[in-house]
Design a protein around this motif. Structure first.
Motif, PDB file in Angstrom:
ATOM      1  N   SER A  59     110.993  23.763  67.208  1.00  0.00           N
ATOM      2  CA  SER A  59     111.191  24.974  68.008  1.00  0.00           C
ATOM      3  C   SER A  59     112.552  24.960  68.695  1.00  0.00           C
ATOM      4  N   GLY A  60     112.948  26.160  69.121  1.00  0.00           N
ATOM      5  CA  GLY A  60     114.193  26.287  69.868  1.00  0.00           C
ATOM      6  C   GLY A  60     114.079  25.649  71.239  1.00  0.00           C
ATOM      7  N   SER A  61     112.889  25.700  71.806  1.00  0.00           N
ATOM      8  CA  SER A  61     112.697  25.043  73.103  1.00  0.00           C
ATOM      9  C   SER A  61     112.984  23.557  72.971  1.00  0.00           C
ATOM     10  N   HIS A  85     116.996  31.459  78.693  1.00  0.00           N
ATOM     11  CA  HIS A  85     115.737  30.972  78.115  1.00  0.00           C
ATOM     12  C   HIS A  85     115.398  29.582  78.636  1.00  0.00           C
ATOM     13  N   GLU A 137     124.116  31.089  76.689  1.00  0.00           N
ATOM     14  CA  GLU A 137     123.185  31.644  75.686  1.00  0.00           C
ATOM     15  C   GLU A 137     123.862  32.795  74.947  1.00  0.00           C
ATOM     16  N   ASN A 141     119.067  36.803  75.343  1.00  0.00           N
ATOM     17  CA  ASN A 141     117.772  37.458  75.154  1.00  0.00           C
ATOM     18  C   ASN A 141     117.464  38.464  76.275  1.00  0.00           C
ATOM     19  N   ASP A 170     122.899  27.694  73.753  1.00  0.00           N
ATOM     20  CA  ASP A 170     121.616  28.123  73.186  1.00  0.00           C
ATOM     21  C   ASP A 170     121.935  29.302  72.272  1.00  0.00           C
ATOM     22  N   ALA A 172     120.090  30.558  69.833  1.00  0.00           N
ATOM     23  CA  ALA A 172     118.877  30.973  69.103  1.00  0.00           C
ATOM     24  C   ALA A 172     119.208  32.159  68.190  1.00  0.00           C
ATOM     25  N   ARG A 173     120.016  33.080  68.717  1.00  0.00           N
ATOM     26  CA  ARG A 173     120.425  34.254  67.920  1.00  0.00           C
ATOM     27  C   ARG A 173     121.945  34.258  67.682  1.00  0.00           C
ATOM     28  N   LYS A 201     113.824  33.289  64.193  1.00  0.00           N
ATOM     29  CA  LYS A 201     114.064  34.589  64.835  1.00  0.00           C
ATOM     30  C   LYS A 201     114.508  35.557  63.733  1.00  0.00           C
TER      31      LYS A 201
HETATM   32  C1  LIG Z   1     113.317  32.175  71.157  1.00  0.00           C
HETATM   33  C2  LIG Z   1     114.371  31.543  71.918  1.00  0.00           C
HETATM   34  C3  LIG Z   1     114.440  30.153  72.042  1.00  0.00           C
HETATM   35  C4  LIG Z   1     113.458  29.194  71.437  1.00  0.00           C
HETATM   36  O1  LIG Z   1     112.167  29.590  71.417  1.00  0.00           O
HETATM   37  P1  LIG Z   1     111.016  28.775  70.653  1.00  0.00           P
HETATM   38  O2  LIG Z   1     109.896  29.747  70.711  1.00  0.00           O
HETATM   39  O3  LIG Z   1     110.781  27.544  71.407  1.00  0.00           O
HETATM   40  O4  LIG Z   1     111.494  28.511  69.263  1.00  0.00           O
HETATM   41  C5  LIG Z   1     115.501  29.627  72.750  1.00  0.00           C
HETATM   42  N1  LIG Z   1     116.422  30.407  73.294  1.00  0.00           N
HETATM   43  C6  LIG Z   1     116.397  31.741  73.192  1.00  0.00           C
HETATM   44  C7  LIG Z   1     117.487  32.548  73.793  1.00  0.00           C
HETATM   45  C8  LIG Z   1     115.357  32.365  72.509  1.00  0.00           C
HETATM   46  O5  LIG Z   1     115.326  33.694  72.428  1.00  0.00           O
END
Ligand SMILES: *Cc1c(COP(=O)(O)O)cnc(C)c1O
Length: 359
Positions: A59-61, A85, A137, A141, A170, A172-173, A201
């Motif tokens: 996961s991104g987390s 996030h 980030e 988000n 971060d 993620a996107r 994503k």
């Molecule tokens: C979705 C997201 C993550 C990671 O999310 P997981 O559900 O843990 O994969 C991290 N950072 C941002 C900005 C996100 O939108």
């Protein structure tokens, strides 16, 4: 009819072609030595981000939490934007798992300026925490998919490195930012010590994220991934979905951005709804619902009655996210439903039962 699902770009399902690629992926034990498909994915990710190495995680987390952990020790502090996030949506794992403190600074739709962080590094004094890291980030988000202004981001990273702080992105996107600009992933990542990206994503993989950085940092990352329970064996089965997504779905992110513009334009033209911010950069649209219409949760419930799914992300804020499982025609249909719903609610008409706010 299946719903028009605008809750998140994580809801995408694997296509038959992706499933086929997953089915035939070679695998090995990635904890004992190596899984060949995961290895391919990690190498391609590192190459795209211009880093020496990358580590695949569930996961991104986890990628973010491993990153803060390798840059900081218990009792250290990191600086981040208050809507990010890492601070808001990861259960404060940096505190729970790593004994860290976050110092949040409020940005403008997720964007910090270097002047806001100057002076935040604590002096070396035994009363004080040690400031070690700054996290940004991109896209943001909570900032409605906002792309970080490039020069601004460079200025923050230069300030950080000059002051011996580490930097983590971060991302993620990040590939949404790449698609929307003429700045490639390598250039976006260059100034950061570590960068995380999500495959689940907009890229449309079922599972997975990766962290990239130096070989040495990624060796540490592998240790901490194991510590956090993310050592995976025949991981090629899921890495294959991510590899397929990375190889095939980056280019089409622009379609999601174009579809977000359709939704944004409809919202601009609707009384009682306000886009926040007014400009939509990528695939996330956030708008405010005027009190006269009802709450955001009520608005989302009304949309659900008409087969459009979205999330209320605040008392008056609704978020829509476009992705590869919603077509242009569906976004046009959703736009019309949003407009008619706002008009009906302005007249006090409701179809949904009153709902409890949940965000
Ligand atoms: C979705 C997201 C993550 C990671 O999310 P997981 O559900 O843990 O994969 C991290 N950072 C941002 C900005 C996100 O939108």
């Amino acid at each position: 009819m299946p719903p028009i699902d605008l809750r998140s770009d994580t809801v995408t399902r694997p296509t038959p072609a992706m499933r086929q690629f997953i089915a035939i992926a070679p695998v090995g034990d990635d904890v004992i030595d190596v899984d060949p498909t995961c290895d391919r994915l990690e190498k391609l990710t590192a190459e795209l981000l211009g880093k020496e190495a990358a580590v695949f995680m569930p996961s991104g987390s986890m990628t973010n939490q491993v990153a803060v952990r390798i840059h900081c020790k218990p009792g250290d502090e990191f600086i981040c934007e208050s809507g990010c996030h890492i601070y808001n949506y990861e259960q404060g794992a940096f505190a729970q798992l790593s004994g860290l403190v976050a110092r949040t600074v409020e940005g403008k739709f997720g964007v910090l300026h270097v002047d806001q962080v100057r002076g935040l590094i604590r002096p070396d004094n035994e009363h004080l925490l040690r400031t070690r890291l700054i996290c940004l980030e991109n896209t943001h988000n909570r900032g409605a998919g906002k792309i970080q202004p490039y020069e601004n981001m460079v200025a923050i990273c230069e300030w950080a490195h000059k002051n011996s702080l580490r930097t983590h992105l971060d991302g993620a996107r990040l590939f949404n930012a790449v698609a929307a600009t003429n700045i490639d992933a390598n250039t976006w990542s260059q100034r950061f010590d570590t960068v995380s990206v999500c495959f689940s994503k907009g890229l449309g993989a079922p599972v997975g994220s990766a962290l990239a950085g130096t070989k040495e940092a990624m060796k540490e990352a592998r240790r901490h991934r194991k510590l956090f329970g993310g050592g995976m064996r025949q991981v090629g089965i899921i890495a294959a979905g991510a590899l397929y997504a990375l190889e095939n779905n980056r280019g089409r992110l622009l379609e999601d951005h174009a579809n977000a513009q359709i939704l944004a334009e409809a919202i601009r033209q609707t009384d009682g709804l306000t886009l926040t911010p007014d400009v939509v950069d990528t695939n996330i649209v956030i708008f405010r619902v005027e009190e006269a219409l009802g709450t955001a949760a009520e608005f989302a419930a009304e949309l659900k009655e008409q087969n459009v799914l979205c999330f209320a992300i605040g008392p008056a804020q609704v978020r829509l996210v476009t992705h590869l499982d919603v077509s242009q025609a569906q976004c046009t249909a959703a736009s019309e439903i949003i407009q008619s719903t706002a008009a009906a609610m302005a007249k006090g008409k409701r179809k949904a039962k009153l709902v409890e706010a949940a965000y």
